[in-house]
Design a protein around this motif. Sequence first.
Motif, PDB file in Angstrom:
ATOM      1  N   GLU A   1       0.832  -1.205   0.000  1.00 12.36           N
ATOM      2  CA  GLU A   1       0.000   0.000   0.000  1.00 12.36           C
ATOM      3  C   GLU A   1       0.866   1.254   0.000  1.00 12.36           C
ATOM      4  O   GLU A   1       0.599   2.215  -0.737  1.00 12.36           O
ATOM      5  CB  GLU A   1      -0.905  -0.018   1.229  1.00 12.36           C
ATOM      6  CG  GLU A   1      -1.742   1.227   1.428  1.00 12.36           C
ATOM      7  CD  GLU A   1      -2.857   1.371   0.407  1.00 12.36           C
ATOM      8  OE1 GLU A   1      -3.340   2.494   0.217  1.00 12.36           O
ATOM      9  OE2 GLU A   1      -3.233   0.343  -0.207  1.00 12.36           O
ATOM     10  N   ARG A   2       1.924   1.261   0.801  1.00 14.69           N
ATOM     11  CA  ARG A   2       2.827   2.419   0.837  1.00 14.69           C
ATOM     12  C   ARG A   2       3.593   2.559  -0.479  1.00 14.69           C
ATOM     13  O   ARG A   2       3.863   3.678  -0.938  1.00 14.69           O
ATOM     14  CB  ARG A   2       3.783   2.273   2.016  1.00 14.69           C
ATOM     15  CG  ARG A   2       3.108   2.500   3.364  1.00 14.69           C
ATOM     16  CD  ARG A   2       3.902   1.910   4.500  1.00 14.69           C
ATOM     17  NE  ARG A   2       5.249   2.433   4.565  1.00 14.69           N
ATOM     18  CZ  ARG A   2       6.188   1.972   5.405  1.00 14.69           C
ATOM     19  NH1 ARG A   2       5.913   0.965   6.225  1.00 14.69           N
ATOM     20  NH2 ARG A   2       7.385   2.501   5.421  1.00 14.69           N
ATOM     21  N   ILE A   3       3.943   1.433  -1.089  1.00 14.71           N
ATOM     22  CA  ILE A   3       4.629   1.497  -2.384  1.00 14.71           C
ATOM     23  C   ILE A   3       3.704   2.104  -3.437  1.00 14.71           C
ATOM     24  O   ILE A   3       4.127   2.939  -4.250  1.00 14.71           O
ATOM     25  CB  ILE A   3       5.096   0.087  -2.800  1.00 14.71           C
ATOM     26  CG1 ILE A   3       6.264  -0.367  -1.917  1.00 14.71           C
ATOM     27  CG2 ILE A   3       5.508   0.072  -4.269  1.00 14.71           C
ATOM     28  CD1 ILE A   3       6.728  -1.789  -2.187  1.00 14.71           C
ATOM     29  N   MET A   4       2.415   1.722  -3.433  1.00 19.99           N
ATOM     30  CA  MET A   4       1.477   2.289  -4.396  1.00 19.99           C
ATOM     31  C   MET A   4       1.272   3.779  -4.148  1.00 19.99           C
ATOM     32  O   MET A   4       1.134   4.552  -5.094  1.00 19.99           O
ATOM     33  CB  MET A   4       0.135   1.540  -4.331  1.00 19.99           C
ATOM     34  CG  MET A   4       0.217   0.131  -4.898  1.00 19.99           C
ATOM     35  SD  MET A   4      -1.398  -0.676  -5.118  1.00 19.99           S
ATOM     36  CE  MET A   4      -1.901  -0.878  -3.409  1.00 19.99           C
ATOM     37  N   GLU A   5       1.246   4.192  -2.889  1.00 23.10           N
ATOM     38  CA  GLU A   5       1.121   5.618  -2.577  1.00 23.10           C
ATOM     39  C   GLU A   5       2.320   6.397  -3.102  1.00 23.10           C
ATOM     40  O   GLU A   5       2.189   7.549  -3.512  1.00 23.10           O
ATOM     41  CB  GLU A   5       0.999   5.808  -1.064  1.00 23.10           C
ATOM     42  CG  GLU A   5      -0.367   5.507  -0.499  1.00 23.10           C
ATOM     43  CD  GLU A   5      -1.395   6.543  -0.888  1.00 23.10           C
ATOM     44  OE1 GLU A   5      -1.014   7.710  -1.090  1.00 23.10           O
ATOM     45  OE2 GLU A   5      -2.584   6.194  -1.007  1.00 23.10           O
ATOM     46  N   GLU A   6       3.484   5.760  -3.091  1.00 22.62           N
ATOM     47  CA  GLU A   6       4.696   6.430  -3.554  1.00 22.62           C
ATOM     48  C   GLU A   6       4.869   6.317  -5.065  1.00 22.62           C
ATOM     49  O   GLU A   6       5.349   7.254  -5.710  1.00 22.62           O
ATOM     50  CB  GLU A   6       5.917   5.819  -2.857  1.00 22.62           C
ATOM     51  CG  GLU A   6       7.236   6.457  -3.228  1.00 22.62           C
ATOM     52  CD  GLU A   6       8.405   5.828  -2.489  1.00 22.62           C
ATOM     53  OE1 GLU A   6       8.844   6.408  -1.488  1.00 22.62           O
ATOM     54  OE2 GLU A   6       8.854   4.740  -2.913  1.00 22.62           O
ATOM     55  N   CYS A   7       4.457   5.186  -5.633  1.00 21.70           N
ATOM     56  CA  CYS A   7       4.751   4.905  -7.039  1.00 21.70           C
ATOM     57  C   CYS A   7       3.649   5.378  -7.982  1.00 21.70           C
ATOM     58  O   CYS A   7       3.924   5.976  -9.027  1.00 21.70           O
ATOM     59  CB  CYS A   7       4.991   3.402  -7.210  1.00 21.70           C
ATOM     60  SG  CYS A   7       5.320   2.872  -8.903  1.00 21.70           S
ATOM     61  N   ILE A   8       2.386   5.117  -7.618  1.00 20.89           N
ATOM     62  CA  ILE A   8       1.269   5.444  -8.529  1.00 20.89           C
ATOM     63  C   ILE A   8       0.183   6.236  -7.791  1.00 20.89           C
ATOM     64  O   ILE A   8      -1.001   5.866  -7.836  1.00 20.89           O
ATOM     65  CB  ILE A   8       0.664   4.156  -9.133  1.00 20.89           C
ATOM     66  CG1 ILE A   8       0.264   3.177  -8.009  1.00 20.89           C
ATOM     67  CG2 ILE A   8       1.615   3.509 -10.102  1.00 20.89           C
ATOM     68  CD1 ILE A   8      -0.565   1.995  -8.492  1.00 20.89           C
ATOM     69  N   PRO A   9       0.524   7.322  -7.111  1.00 19.07           N
ATOM     70  CA  PRO A   9      -0.501   8.034  -6.331  1.00 19.07           C
ATOM     71  C   PRO A   9      -1.634   8.590  -7.194  1.00 19.07           C
ATOM     72  O   PRO A   9      -2.784   8.630  -6.746  1.00 19.07           O
ATOM     73  CB  PRO A   9       0.288   9.160  -5.653  1.00 19.07           C
ATOM     74  CG  PRO A   9       1.488   9.362  -6.520  1.00 19.07           C
ATOM     75  CD  PRO A   9       1.833   8.003  -7.055  1.00 19.07           C
ATOM     76  N   ALA A  10      -1.343   9.003  -8.423  1.00 20.79           N
ATOM     77  CA  ALA A  10      -2.379   9.588  -9.277  1.00 20.79           C
ATOM     78  C   ALA A  10      -3.155   8.540 -10.057  1.00 20.79           C
ATOM     79  O   ALA A  10      -4.156   8.869 -10.708  1.00 20.79           O
ATOM     80  CB  ALA A  10      -1.744  10.582 -10.256  1.00 20.79           C
ATOM     81  N   GLN A  11      -2.738   7.291  -9.996  1.00 21.99           N
ATOM     82  CA  GLN A  11      -3.399   6.236 -10.757  1.00 21.99           C
ATOM     83  C   GLN A  11      -4.144   5.249  -9.864  1.00 21.99           C
ATOM     84  O   GLN A  11      -4.602   4.218 -10.348  1.00 21.99           O
ATOM     85  CB  GLN A  11      -2.365   5.479 -11.608  1.00 21.99           C
ATOM     86  CG  GLN A  11      -1.658   6.363 -12.631  1.00 21.99           C
ATOM     87  CD  GLN A  11      -0.494   5.647 -13.299  1.00 21.99           C
ATOM     88  OE1 GLN A  11       0.611   5.587 -12.773  1.00 21.99           O
ATOM     89  NE2 GLN A  11      -0.762   5.090 -14.484  1.00 21.99           N
ATOM     90  N   ARG A  12      -4.273   5.578  -8.578  1.00 21.89           N
ATOM     91  CA  ARG A  12      -4.975   4.683  -7.668  1.00 21.89           C
ATOM     92  C   ARG A  12      -6.453   4.590  -8.032  1.00 21.89           C
ATOM     93  O   ARG A  12      -7.075   5.576  -8.425  1.00 21.89           O
ATOM     94  CB  ARG A  12      -4.853   5.178  -6.216  1.00 21.89           C
ATOM     95  CG  ARG A  12      -3.449   5.211  -5.649  1.00 21.89           C
ATOM     96  CD  ARG A  12      -2.864   3.813  -5.533  1.00 21.89           C
ATOM     97  NE  ARG A  12      -3.697   2.916  -4.758  1.00 21.89           N
ATOM     98  CZ  ARG A  12      -3.637   2.776  -3.433  1.00 21.89           C
ATOM     99  NH1 ARG A  12      -2.778   3.513  -2.736  1.00 21.89           N
ATOM    100  NH2 ARG A  12      -4.412   1.917  -2.800  1.00 21.89           N
ATOM    101  N   HIS A  13      -7.002   3.411  -7.884  1.00 18.04           N
ATOM    102  CA  HIS A  13      -8.426   3.216  -8.156  1.00 18.04           C
ATOM    103  C   HIS A  13      -9.239   3.912  -7.063  1.00 18.04           C
ATOM    104  O   HIS A  13      -8.867   3.911  -5.889  1.00 18.04           O
ATOM    105  CB  HIS A  13      -8.756   1.724  -8.176  1.00 18.04           C
ATOM    106  CG  HIS A  13     -10.100   1.412  -8.750  1.00 18.04           C
ATOM    107  ND1 HIS A  13     -11.261   1.537  -8.021  1.00 18.04           N
ATOM    108  CD2 HIS A  13     -10.480   0.984  -9.988  1.00 18.04           C
ATOM    109  CE1 HIS A  13     -12.294   1.191  -8.777  1.00 18.04           C
ATOM    110  NE2 HIS A  13     -11.850   0.852  -9.968  1.00 18.04           N
TER     111      HIS A  13
END
Length: 510
Positions: free
Chosen positions: A69-81
Amino acid sequence: MLPAVLRRWLRRPKRSDPRLLSQFFFADERVTRVVAEINGLDAELDPQQYLVLLNQLHLSQAQLLAVIERIMEECIPAQRHSRDYLVKFPEELLVDNLGNHMLFAAECLLAGTFLELEEAEGAQLRPRARNLLCSLELVRALLREQSLSQPGTYPEPVRAALVQFDRLFAEFELSYVSSLVAVKSPDEIYRQQEIIVLFCETVERALRLGYLTQEMIDGYEPLLMFTIPRLAIISGLLIYPEGPLSLERSPEQMSRVFSPFYNLLMKIRDLLRVLSAEELCLLERSLCAAEAEDPCGSVTPPAWGEAVPRVAPPSPWGLLDNPCTESPQHPPGPWLEATPGSRCSELRSHYSSTRDMLHTLFVCISGVADQLQTNFASDLRCILKTVFKIVASPAETSEEPGGSKDEDVPRVADCPLCPSPRDATGLQRAAGAHRRPEWVPDSSCSHCSACRAPFTLLRRRHHCRSCGKIFCSRCSPHSAALPHCGQPRPVRVCTHCHAAHLPAWRVRTR
């Protein structure tokens, strides 16, 4: 060339590495190790050890998902569903480890284990569970390889896999929860928002008339859990008759919170319309000062027309022993325009005195409002939490004369980078150590560390990469590179660190 196993061992990240991919490597390693131990154990021969390993697997999977979850917040914050669908869920389901529960449910579905689902629903969810678990395995494989090669970057295949996993996880979560419990429809969510507006208008009116005080609101007085719904019934029927309690609608068009009381609300509205302004004021004050009632007990409203028990009413009603007659001392309120005089006299004639009439209203209004606490506890709790956030006083910002701009920065209690609000020497120690501050666990923080606003479905938690504390989005809107913490690229930081600590670090490194 070196063997692949030896190359992997040489590239293995260090446990002290603060980068997320390095943390993922060890979290993933723990899950793999526990799964291998479970597969090599005979559960029938050692059931106790099997239960211990299952608990370890549950904990290690939760840690792994938290890192992803933290990796997604850092890596794809604008592409989160989008997670807006969470507002449809009952509040009791919104726990911090909901994601881990969803993963466990997907594994059980794929294994054919019995769950609280109909066979047809299970068959429909099984393909979604399979796709989710396959996507998770792909994400784990890509992140594991990336952590052994370049743990500080996220190439496009990794980003694409994370985007797909995030989408599949959200779709499975919504489908699975919808099959277990009744989720709110868009119409019901809109009606609940209407009730929130009505409650806020009610509180503002009560503050203006002196029924409530701002100190009671800011102090979250427990009595308000009963007072606000009671006053809102009067406001919705009398003051704002076109709002969510409009009885011109059918019961099906009202919110499910109030529709069961449709007939009783009509009787209450008719009787409220015959009250004078003074009588209405006395009724509302009595509903606010309900210490004479047992707030822990549920008051059951009597059927309209039944004999009302002769219970001593609150003290303000003791002034109203006069018979129920129209008199110059009690002129009717403006809401009587739609009520003919003959109808008013007829309604008042059912009661021996004004006190008797107000006592009936008190019991019936309290009964409806208090039944909401029993029958719709989750909905009412969610509504009142939102109301308190809206009507509570804003956080005070202390401003000293002649202070500098840095002194006007919102302070964070117990900031790990400064022993006092104006001392940034802790940052220099952290910079010298090249070590990232320890993160505050999500489960231990229910309010923003800066503005103290409670976290909700819409106000999500965000970690500051500089100090490790948890903030809302308004208090952590900045991005900055933190090379002293192993973050060469811009990452999220809170307003306090951005204004108070990062300038000090930049000056120090020039």
